[in-house]
Design a protein around this motif. Structure first.
Motif, PDB file in Angstrom:
ATOM      1  N   ALA A  59     -70.664  14.400  47.417  1.00  0.00           N
ATOM      2  CA  ALA A  59     -71.591  14.788  46.349  1.00  0.00           C
ATOM      3  C   ALA A  59     -70.854  14.945  45.023  1.00  0.00           C
ATOM      4  O   ALA A  59     -71.360  14.538  43.964  1.00  0.00           O
ATOM      5  CB  ALA A  59     -72.308  16.079  46.717  1.00  0.00           C
ATOM      6  N   GLY A  60     -69.669  15.525  45.082  1.00  0.00           N
ATOM      7  CA  GLY A  60     -68.880  15.680  43.861  1.00  0.00           C
ATOM      8  C   GLY A  60     -68.465  14.350  43.263  1.00  0.00           C
ATOM      9  O   GLY A  60     -68.454  14.178  42.038  1.00  0.00           O
ATOM     10  N   VAL A  61     -68.130  13.394  44.109  1.00  0.00           N
ATOM     11  CA  VAL A  61     -67.727  12.072  43.624  1.00  0.00           C
ATOM     12  C   VAL A  61     -68.895  11.362  42.961  1.00  0.00           C
ATOM     13  O   VAL A  61     -68.755  10.764  41.894  1.00  0.00           O
ATOM     14  CB  VAL A  61     -67.152  11.234  44.785  1.00  0.00           C
ATOM     15  CG1 VAL A  61     -67.101   9.770  44.443  1.00  0.00           C
ATOM     16  CG2 VAL A  61     -65.772  11.733  45.149  1.00  0.00           C
ATOM     17  N   VAL A  62     -70.078  11.439  43.586  1.00  0.00           N
ATOM     18  CA  VAL A  62     -71.256  10.798  42.985  1.00  0.00           C
ATOM     19  C   VAL A  62     -71.568  11.432  41.638  1.00  0.00           C
ATOM     20  O   VAL A  62     -71.843  10.733  40.645  1.00  0.00           O
ATOM     21  CB  VAL A  62     -72.471  10.882  43.939  1.00  0.00           C
ATOM     22  CG1 VAL A  62     -73.751  10.454  43.242  1.00  0.00           C
ATOM     23  CG2 VAL A  62     -72.237  10.035  45.164  1.00  0.00           C
ATOM     24  N   GLY A  63     -71.493  12.751  41.568  1.00  0.00           N
ATOM     25  CA  GLY A  63     -71.725  13.433  40.290  1.00  0.00           C
ATOM     26  C   GLY A  63     -70.684  13.076  39.245  1.00  0.00           C
ATOM     27  O   GLY A  63     -71.003  12.880  38.068  1.00  0.00           O
ATOM     28  N   ALA A  64     -69.434  12.980  39.665  1.00  0.00           N
ATOM     29  CA  ALA A  64     -68.370  12.649  38.714  1.00  0.00           C
ATOM     30  C   ALA A  64     -68.516  11.223  38.197  1.00  0.00           C
ATOM     31  O   ALA A  64     -68.311  10.961  37.011  1.00  0.00           O
ATOM     32  CB  ALA A  64     -67.003  12.819  39.381  1.00  0.00           C
ATOM     33  N   ILE A  65     -68.872  10.296  39.067  1.00  0.00           N
ATOM     34  CA  ILE A  65     -69.049   8.908  38.626  1.00  0.00           C
ATOM     35  C   ILE A  65     -70.196   8.810  37.636  1.00  0.00           C
ATOM     36  O   ILE A  65     -70.085   8.158  36.599  1.00  0.00           O
ATOM     37  CB  ILE A  65     -69.298   7.976  39.834  1.00  0.00           C
ATOM     38  CG1 ILE A  65     -68.024   7.828  40.657  1.00  0.00           C
ATOM     39  CG2 ILE A  65     -69.783   6.608  39.383  1.00  0.00           C
ATOM     40  CD1 ILE A  65     -68.222   7.091  41.961  1.00  0.00           C
ATOM     41  N   GLY A  73     -75.405   7.989  34.338  1.00  0.00           N
ATOM     42  CA  GLY A  73     -76.328   7.571  35.382  1.00  0.00           C
ATOM     43  C   GLY A  73     -75.660   6.748  36.458  1.00  0.00           C
ATOM     44  O   GLY A  73     -74.454   6.507  36.428  1.00  0.00           O
ATOM     45  N   LEU A  74     -76.482   6.317  37.394  1.00  0.00           N
ATOM     46  CA  LEU A  74     -75.969   5.552  38.524  1.00  0.00           C
ATOM     47  C   LEU A  74     -76.411   4.090  38.481  1.00  0.00           C
ATOM     48  O   LEU A  74     -76.511   3.434  39.506  1.00  0.00           O
ATOM     49  CB  LEU A  74     -76.401   6.203  39.838  1.00  0.00           C
ATOM     50  CG  LEU A  74     -75.772   7.563  40.121  1.00  0.00           C
ATOM     51  CD1 LEU A  74     -76.358   8.184  41.371  1.00  0.00           C
ATOM     52  CD2 LEU A  74     -74.265   7.432  40.248  1.00  0.00           C
ATOM     53  N   SER A  75     -76.694   3.588  37.293  1.00  0.00           N
ATOM     54  CA  SER A  75     -76.972   2.163  37.158  1.00  0.00           C
ATOM     55  C   SER A  75     -75.652   1.402  37.284  1.00  0.00           C
ATOM     56  O   SER A  75     -74.576   1.997  37.391  1.00  0.00           O
ATOM     57  CB  SER A  75     -77.611   1.880  35.806  1.00  0.00           C
ATOM     58  OG  SER A  75     -76.697   2.191  34.768  1.00  0.00           O
ATOM     59  N   ALA A  76     -75.720   0.087  37.267  1.00  0.00           N
ATOM     60  CA  ALA A  76     -74.495  -0.710  37.391  1.00  0.00           C
ATOM     61  C   ALA A  76     -73.531  -0.396  36.258  1.00  0.00           C
ATOM     62  O   ALA A  76     -72.327  -0.220  36.473  1.00  0.00           O
ATOM     63  CB  ALA A  76     -74.839  -2.198  37.421  1.00  0.00           C
ATOM     64  N   ALA A  77     -74.059  -0.307  35.043  1.00  0.00           N
ATOM     65  CA  ALA A  77     -73.200  -0.005  33.897  1.00  0.00           C
ATOM     66  C   ALA A  77     -72.645   1.416  33.984  1.00  0.00           C
ATOM     67  O   ALA A  77     -71.475   1.657  33.663  1.00  0.00           O
ATOM     68  CB  ALA A  77     -73.984  -0.183  32.599  1.00  0.00           C
ATOM     69  N   GLY A  78     -73.463   2.357  34.442  1.00  0.00           N
ATOM     70  CA  GLY A  78     -73.011   3.737  34.580  1.00  0.00           C
ATOM     71  C   GLY A  78     -71.930   3.886  35.632  1.00  0.00           C
ATOM     72  O   GLY A  78     -70.936   4.592  35.428  1.00  0.00           O
ATOM     73  N   MET A  79     -72.099   3.194  36.756  1.00  0.00           N
ATOM     74  CA  MET A  79     -71.090   3.266  37.811  1.00  0.00           C
ATOM     75  C   MET A  79     -69.803   2.569  37.391  1.00  0.00           C
ATOM     76  O   MET A  79     -68.705   3.068  37.652  1.00  0.00           O
ATOM     77  CB  MET A  79     -71.629   2.666  39.109  1.00  0.00           C
ATOM     78  CG  MET A  79     -72.700   3.542  39.736  1.00  0.00           C
ATOM     79  SD  MET A  79     -73.548   2.837  41.154  1.00  0.00           S
ATOM     80  CE  MET A  79     -72.248   2.381  42.220  1.00  0.00           C
ATOM     81  N   THR A  80     -69.923   1.441  36.718  1.00  0.00           N
ATOM     82  CA  THR A  80     -68.737   0.723  36.265  1.00  0.00           C
ATOM     83  C   THR A  80     -67.940   1.555  35.272  1.00  0.00           C
ATOM     84  O   THR A  80     -66.723   1.712  35.406  1.00  0.00           O
ATOM     85  CB  THR A  80     -69.140  -0.619  35.615  1.00  0.00           C
ATOM     86  OG1 THR A  80     -69.868  -1.380  36.569  1.00  0.00           O
ATOM     87  CG2 THR A  80     -67.936  -1.395  35.158  1.00  0.00           C
ATOM     88  N   SER A  81     -68.636   2.106  34.272  1.00  0.00           N
ATOM     89  CA  SER A  81     -67.919   2.901  33.273  1.00  0.00           C
ATOM     90  C   SER A  81     -67.411   4.211  33.864  1.00  0.00           C
ATOM     91  O   SER A  81     -66.334   4.700  33.498  1.00  0.00           O
ATOM     92  CB  SER A  81     -68.810   3.166  32.060  1.00  0.00           C
ATOM     93  OG  SER A  81     -69.919   3.963  32.424  1.00  0.00           O
ATOM     94  N   GLY A  82     -68.147   4.791  34.816  1.00  0.00           N
ATOM     95  CA  GLY A  82     -67.697   6.022  35.458  1.00  0.00           C
ATOM     96  C   GLY A  82     -66.451   5.808  36.299  1.00  0.00           C
ATOM     97  O   GLY A  82     -65.502   6.598  36.250  1.00  0.00           O
ATOM     98  N   LEU A  83     -66.431   4.724  37.078  1.00  0.00           N
ATOM     99  CA  LEU A  83     -65.233   4.424  37.876  1.00  0.00           C
ATOM    100  C   LEU A  83     -64.043   4.125  36.983  1.00  0.00           C
ATOM    101  O   LEU A  83     -62.914   4.540  37.267  1.00  0.00           O
ATOM    102  CB  LEU A  83     -65.502   3.245  38.816  1.00  0.00           C
ATOM    103  CG  LEU A  83     -66.375   3.552  40.022  1.00  0.00           C
ATOM    104  CD1 LEU A  83     -66.741   2.268  40.744  1.00  0.00           C
ATOM    105  CD2 LEU A  83     -65.677   4.508  40.960  1.00  0.00           C
ATOM    106  N   ALA A  84     -64.277   3.405  35.888  1.00  0.00           N
ATOM    107  CA  ALA A  84     -63.179   3.095  34.962  1.00  0.00           C
ATOM    108  C   ALA A  84     -62.659   4.366  34.305  1.00  0.00           C
ATOM    109  O   ALA A  84     -61.449   4.524  34.111  1.00  0.00           O
ATOM    110  CB  ALA A  84     -63.651   2.098  33.910  1.00  0.00           C
ATOM    111  N   ALA A  85     -63.537   5.287  33.964  1.00  0.00           N
ATOM    112  CA  ALA A  85     -63.094   6.538  33.339  1.00  0.00           C
ATOM    113  C   ALA A  85     -62.297   7.392  34.322  1.00  0.00           C
ATOM    114  O   ALA A  85     -61.284   8.003  33.965  1.00  0.00           O
ATOM    115  CB  ALA A  85     -64.299   7.314  32.821  1.00  0.00           C
ATOM    116  N   ILE A  86     -62.739   7.442  35.558  1.00  0.00           N
ATOM    117  CA  ILE A  86     -62.028   8.229  36.570  1.00  0.00           C
ATOM    118  C   ILE A  86     -60.680   7.589  36.893  1.00  0.00           C
ATOM    119  O   ILE A  86     -59.687   8.277  37.114  1.00  0.00           O
ATOM    120  CB  ILE A  86     -62.884   8.374  37.840  1.00  0.00           C
ATOM    121  CG1 ILE A  86     -64.083   9.275  37.564  1.00  0.00           C
ATOM    122  CG2 ILE A  86     -62.080   8.934  38.997  1.00  0.00           C
ATOM    123  CD1 ILE A  86     -65.082   9.324  38.678  1.00  0.00           C
TER     124      ILE A  86
END
Length: 121
Positions: A59-65, A73-86
């Protein structure tokens, strides 16, 4: 079908040994071996702690991403930018961190619950 293989001595002896070991373990658990009960409680507590750590970590990982990227958000762009930021600029690094985080948290929570049970119970 040829059932004679089941009547051979090594098979019968192995099954008998397995049966006797199972009976001993069941008797040890049921008859009140206090050391076994304490270990069993600690193992159960450790398992529950590990499960809670896994759920919390996921749950923490999903929230952090979803929250850490330039697009929320959890759209493709949100997940891509979230993973890159992490991950310090790369998605591969973000994937490595987000895969390792729940496993690490599960180990820490499980071991912590196990040790607390052994200490206080």
């Amino acid at each position: 079908m040829n059932y004679s293989i089941f009547l051979e001595k090594p098979y019968v002896i192995n099954r008998l040994n397995s049966f006797l070991i199972d009976c001993y373990l069941i008797q040890t658990c049921i008859k009140g071996n206090n050391d076994m009960k304490e270990k069993k409680g600690a193992v159960v507590a450790g398992g529950l702690g590990a499960a809670a750590g896994t759920v919390g970590g996921a749950a923490g990982v999903v929230g952090a991403i979803s929250a850490s990227g330039s697009v929320a958000g959890l759209s493709a762009a949100g997940m891509t930018s979230g993973l890159a930021a992490i991950g310090g600029g790369t998605m591969l690094g973000g994937i490595a961190v987000t895969v390792a985080a729940p496993a690490t948290l599960a180990v820490v929570a499980g071991y912590g619950a196990y040790r607390l049970w052994k200490k206080f119970m």
